[in-house]
Design an enzyme around this catalytic site. Structure first.
Site, PDB file in Angstrom:
ATOM      1  CE  LYS A 121      -1.757   1.507   4.018  1.00 13.18           C
ATOM      2  NZ  LYS A 121      -1.421   2.899   4.358  1.00 13.18           N
ATOM      3  CG  ASN A 122       2.240   2.638   3.534  1.00 11.98           C
ATOM      4  OD1 ASN A 122       1.090   2.992   3.241  1.00 11.98           O
ATOM      5  ND2 ASN A 122       2.585   2.338   4.770  1.00 11.98           N
TER       6      ASN A 122
ATOM      7  NE  ARG B 148      -1.201  12.017   8.257  1.00 10.31           N
ATOM      8  CZ  ARG B 148      -1.322  13.239   8.780  1.00 10.31           C
ATOM      9  NH1 ARG B 148      -2.454  13.572   9.348  1.00 10.31           N
ATOM     10  NH2 ARG B 148      -0.353  14.100   8.736  1.00 10.31           N
TER      11      ARG B 148
ATOM     12  CB  CYS C 212      -3.771  11.111  12.561  1.00 13.58           C
ATOM     13  SG  CYS C 212      -3.510   9.391  12.124  1.00 13.58           S
TER      14      CYS C 212
ATOM     15  NE  ARG D 222       0.627  10.163  10.382  1.00 12.09           N
ATOM     16  CZ  ARG D 222       0.169   9.243   9.531  1.00 12.09           C
ATOM     17  NH1 ARG D 222      -1.082   8.805   9.654  1.00 12.09           N
ATOM     18  NH2 ARG D 222       0.922   8.775   8.566  1.00 12.09           N
TER      19      ARG D 222
ATOM     20  CB  ILE E   2       2.756  18.194   6.313  1.00 11.98           C
ATOM     21  CG1 ILE E   2       1.867  19.430   6.328  1.00 11.98           C
ATOM     22  CG2 ILE E   2       1.919  16.914   6.344  1.00 11.98           C
ATOM     23  CD1 ILE E   2       1.108  19.637   5.020  1.00 11.98           C
ATOM     24  CG  ASP E   3       7.233  20.331  10.494  1.00 12.32           C
ATOM     25  OD1 ASP E   3       8.247  20.527  11.180  1.00 12.32           O
ATOM     26  OD2 ASP E   3       6.673  19.211  10.417  1.00 12.32           O
ATOM     27  CG  LEU E   4      10.139  17.649   8.705  1.00 11.28           C
ATOM     28  CD1 LEU E   4      10.384  16.210   9.125  1.00 11.28           C
ATOM     29  CD2 LEU E   4      11.375  18.501   8.932  1.00 11.28           C
TER      30      LEU E   4
ATOM     31  CG  ASP F 287       3.173   1.403   9.673  1.00 14.64           C
ATOM     32  OD1 ASP F 287       3.409   1.689   8.487  1.00 14.64           O
ATOM     33  OD2 ASP F 287       2.883   2.261  10.532  1.00 14.64           O
TER      34      ASP F 287
ATOM     35  NE  ARG G 231      -7.591   4.394   5.544  1.00 20.61           N
ATOM     36  CZ  ARG G 231      -7.071   5.505   6.042  1.00 20.61           C
ATOM     37  NH1 ARG G 231      -7.432   5.914   7.246  1.00 20.61           N
ATOM     38  NH2 ARG G 231      -6.160   6.183   5.364  1.00 20.61           N
TER      39      ARG G 231
HETATM   40  C1  EPZ Z   1       4.363   6.813   6.504  1.00 22.27           C
HETATM   41  O1  EPZ Z   1       3.607   7.906   7.031  1.00 22.27           O
HETATM   42  C2  EPZ Z   1       3.380   5.641   6.396  1.00 22.27           C
HETATM   43  N1  EPZ Z   1       2.282   6.011   5.532  1.00 22.27           N
HETATM   44  C3  EPZ Z   1       2.844   5.291   7.783  1.00 22.27           C
HETATM   45  O2  EPZ Z   1       2.050   4.110   7.667  1.00 22.27           O
HETATM   46  C4  EPZ Z   1       4.005   4.974   8.709  1.00 22.27           C
HETATM   47  O3  EPZ Z   1       3.509   4.786  10.013  1.00 22.27           O
HETATM   48  C5  EPZ Z   1       5.016   6.137   8.717  1.00 22.27           C
HETATM   49  O4  EPZ Z   1       5.439   6.442   7.385  1.00 22.27           O
HETATM   50  C6  EPZ Z   1       6.254   5.823   9.525  1.00 22.27           C
HETATM   51  O5  EPZ Z   1       6.869   4.670   9.075  1.00 22.27           O
HETATM   52  C7  EPZ Z   1       2.467   5.963   4.184  1.00 22.27           C
HETATM   53  O6  EPZ Z   1       3.522   5.656   3.663  1.00 22.27           O
HETATM   54  C8  EPZ Z   1       1.293   6.324   3.342  1.00 22.27           C
HETATM   55  P1  EPZ Z   1       6.494  10.137   8.533  1.00 22.27           P
HETATM   56  P2  EPZ Z   1       4.217   9.395   7.024  1.00 22.27           P
HETATM   57  O7  EPZ Z   1       6.380  11.452   7.824  1.00 22.27           O
HETATM   58  O8  EPZ Z   1       5.075   9.589   5.846  1.00 22.27           O
HETATM   59  C9  EPZ Z   1       7.073  13.307  12.082  1.00 22.27           C
HETATM   60  C10 EPZ Z   1       0.151   2.729   7.837  1.00 22.27           C
HETATM   61  O9  EPZ Z   1      -0.256   2.157   8.864  1.00 22.27           O
HETATM   62  N2  EPZ Z   1       6.975  14.342  11.022  1.00 22.27           N
HETATM   63  O10 EPZ Z   1       7.633   9.266   8.184  1.00 22.27           O
HETATM   64  O11 EPZ Z   1       3.075  10.308   7.254  1.00 22.27           O
HETATM   65  C11 EPZ Z   1       5.749  12.551  12.247  1.00 22.27           C
HETATM   66  O12 EPZ Z   1       4.855  13.228  13.073  1.00 22.27           O
HETATM   67  C12 EPZ Z   1       0.646   4.188   7.948  1.00 22.27           C
HETATM   68  O13 EPZ Z   1       0.207   2.203   6.729  1.00 22.27           O
HETATM   69  C13 EPZ Z   1       7.183  15.661  11.342  1.00 22.27           C
HETATM   70  O14 EPZ Z   1       7.451  15.994  12.500  1.00 22.27           O
HETATM   71  O15 EPZ Z   1       5.121   9.344   8.342  1.00 22.27           O
HETATM   72  C14 EPZ Z   1       6.222  11.225  12.820  1.00 22.27           C
HETATM   73  O16 EPZ Z   1       6.386  11.348  14.188  1.00 22.27           O
HETATM   74  C15 EPZ Z   1       0.312   4.818   9.252  1.00 22.27           C
HETATM   75  N3  EPZ Z   1       7.073  16.593  10.357  1.00 22.27           N
HETATM   76  C16 EPZ Z   1       7.568  11.024  12.133  1.00 22.27           C
HETATM   77  O17 EPZ Z   1       7.992  12.299  11.667  1.00 22.27           O
HETATM   78  C17 EPZ Z   1       6.792  16.244   9.045  1.00 22.27           C
HETATM   79  O18 EPZ Z   1       6.686  17.121   8.169  1.00 22.27           O
HETATM   80  C18 EPZ Z   1       7.531  10.059  10.953  1.00 22.27           C
HETATM   81  O19 EPZ Z   1       6.469  10.420  10.101  1.00 22.27           O
HETATM   82  C19 EPZ Z   1       6.593  14.894   8.737  1.00 22.27           C
HETATM   83  C20 EPZ Z   1       6.696  13.952   9.741  1.00 22.27           C
END
Ligand code: EPZ
Length: 425
Positions: A22-23, A93, A117, A122, A124-126, A308, A400
């Site tokens: 999926k991801n 998301r 969520c 979560r 998206i600042d980065l 996950d 999902r």
């Molecule tokens: C991806 O989400 C996956 N989703 C998530 O899987 C997974 O849990 C996550 O990566 C971590 O492995 C998809 O690929 C669609 P991140 P993503 O940005 O990209 C913080 C599932 O169950 N962060 O790597 O949204 C954030 O809050 C889903 O299939 C910031 O601070 O996760 C988190 O603590 C759930 N600022 C950490 O980084 C940002 O701009 C990692 O988040 C972005 C993230």
């Protein structure tokens, strides 16, 4: 509303086939916005999230069609619309993955900010900081993030955050930089197999990306991308969930079409607690025949233990012979499954980002409530081993990310049914 009725206590036996990831499929489908010509994707899982992405892409002028066996054809027909609206983004998301491609190809992206969520904060600042570094202007307008750029210019940027790298953040910057002028270097990039798969897909469309799978990815901007034919990698989280299903029921199962090398941190822990796991080509054979040992788990960015699979592993450790500790380093609040597992007789105590798991001899069936995708998978696994009947409610969460999971489990001998209860008005 659908729910699962499970009669626990059956040892799982037999073979199960793992679907595409999926991801990986979601960002790769979004990346087709960048391409001139048709894209043909194989091994695309039949999931609610994939259908949501398809619906969003249709709104963004991308035509899509399905063929049997997980093949999806996608082609950009109209580039007018750049708006990923609230109605779709709030459902999923990962819709955020259209931001980079829209900005790079149509020079404008208007994407609804994802709301709250169940698994925690979560931001998206980065993503935004990375796109601004490439030259975009960003503004929040009535809940939508509006990004514009006359051109995007390659640069060196650091993408690390308080919890390490960002998976979809790396995907967005990667997709924006393939059509940028010059070279982009992404430092502290995510190393997940799904990021590698996206980079390999983009290279198959004519991009010039190197270093994917390492924290330093380099992109040489190109003028345009063509379409291509591409096969999505297997879903390591679905595979991990079934491995744990085999272990929690003291079963003996074979997983087909999956990659053990994507699950080394998970396999390491499972072997440590007493589960037998062997690789046979692209198959994994799992068996366990005794009460498992306790252990400590800490979720980390890849190649560490995946967040996950944290909930599913916590469910397994509920039955270990002793006390375990599970620490969530990616989403410190990702413990919605804890109270529900305690309803089944588990002994879990949360202390900040850690859960103390006091092993018990058995779980007892009861009605439980799913709250998010992976928490619902953990409740389902616990129901497979709990004595008596368990009802897992709100299974739309599980649809999902898992294709026809109850059929696959029944194929392994589980006593599980999907039933429907009319929703009270
Ligand atoms: C991806 O989400 C996956 N989703 C998530 O899987 C997974 O849990 C996550 O990566 C971590 O492995 C998809 O690929 C669609 P991140 P993503 O940005 O990209 C913080 C599932 O169950 N962060 O790597 O949204 C954030 O809050 C889903 O299939 C910031 O601070 O996760 C988190 O603590 C759930 N600022 C950490 O980084 C940002 O701009 C990692 O988040 C972005 C993230």
């Amino acid at each position: 509303m659908d729910y699962f009725q499970i009669s626990g206590g059956k040892r799982l036996r037999g073979t199960v086939e793992i679907n595409g990831a999926k991801n990986a499929a979601l960002p790769i489908m979004a990346a087709t916005i960048l391409c001139e010509g048709e894209v043909v994707l194989h091994n695309v899982p039949d999931l609610a999230d994939v259908r949501t992405m398809e619906h969003l892409l249709n709104k963004l002028g991308v035509s899509t069609s399905h063929e049997a066996g997980g093949t999806v054809r996608l082609e950009v027909k109209d580039e007018m619309n750049c708006h990923a609206d609230y109605d779709l983004v709030r459902r999923m998301r990962a819709s955020i993955c259209t931001m980079g491609p829209l900005l790079a190809k149509r020079r404008k992206a208007q994407v609804s900010m994802p709301g709250g969520c169940a698994i925690g904060d979560r931001p998206i600042d980065l993503h935004i900081a990375g796109l601004q570094a490439l030259g975009a202007d960003a503004e929040l307008v009535s809940g939508d993030m509006v990004l514009k750029a006359k051109r995007l210019t390659g640069t060196e940027l650091f993408l690390g955050g308080p919890f390490g790298s960002t998976v979809t953040g790396t995907a967005n910057i990667l997709m924006a930089s393939v059509l940028a002028e010059g070279r982009t270097v992404i430092e502290s990039a995510a190393c997940e197999p799904e990021v590698i798969d996206l980079a390999n897909f983009l290279n198959a469309c004519g991009a010039q990306i190197s270093g994917q799978g390492s924290p330093r990815i380099t992109v040489e901007g190109v003028k345009e991308l063509s379409g291509c034919e591409y096969t999505i990698i297997p879903d390591r989280i679905e595979a991990g969930t079934f491995i744990i299903a085999g272990a929690i029921t003291n079963g003996e199962i074979r997983l087909k079409r999956c990659r053990l090398e994507h699950l080394l941190a998970v396999v390491d822990r499972l072997r440590q607690v007493g589960v037998n796991i062997e690789r046979e080509g692209d198959e994994i054979v799992v068996s366990s025949s005794r009460r498992l040992e306790p252990t400590t788990i800490t979720s980390q960015p890849y190649p560490g233990f995946p967040t996950d699979l944290q909930a599913q592993m916590t469910a397994l450790l509920c039955l270990a012979d002793g006390n375990s500790m599970v620490t969530e380093k990616i989403y410190p609040d990702r413990f919605m499954h804890v109270a529900e597992l305690n309803r089944l007789g588990a002994k879990l105590r949360k202390e900040g980002p850690t859960v103390i798991v006091q092993g018990v001899k058995r779980l007892i069936g009861a009605p439980v409530m799913a709250s998010d995708l992976r928490a619902s998978a953990a409740l389902l696994l616990a129901g497979l081993v709990a004595k008596g009947e368990t009802q897992v409610n709100r299974v739309y969460h599980i649809d999902r990310g898992y294709e026809k999971i109850e059929r696959k489990l029944r194929g392994l001998g589980a006593d599980i049914e999907r039933l429907n209860r009319p929703t009270e008005e």
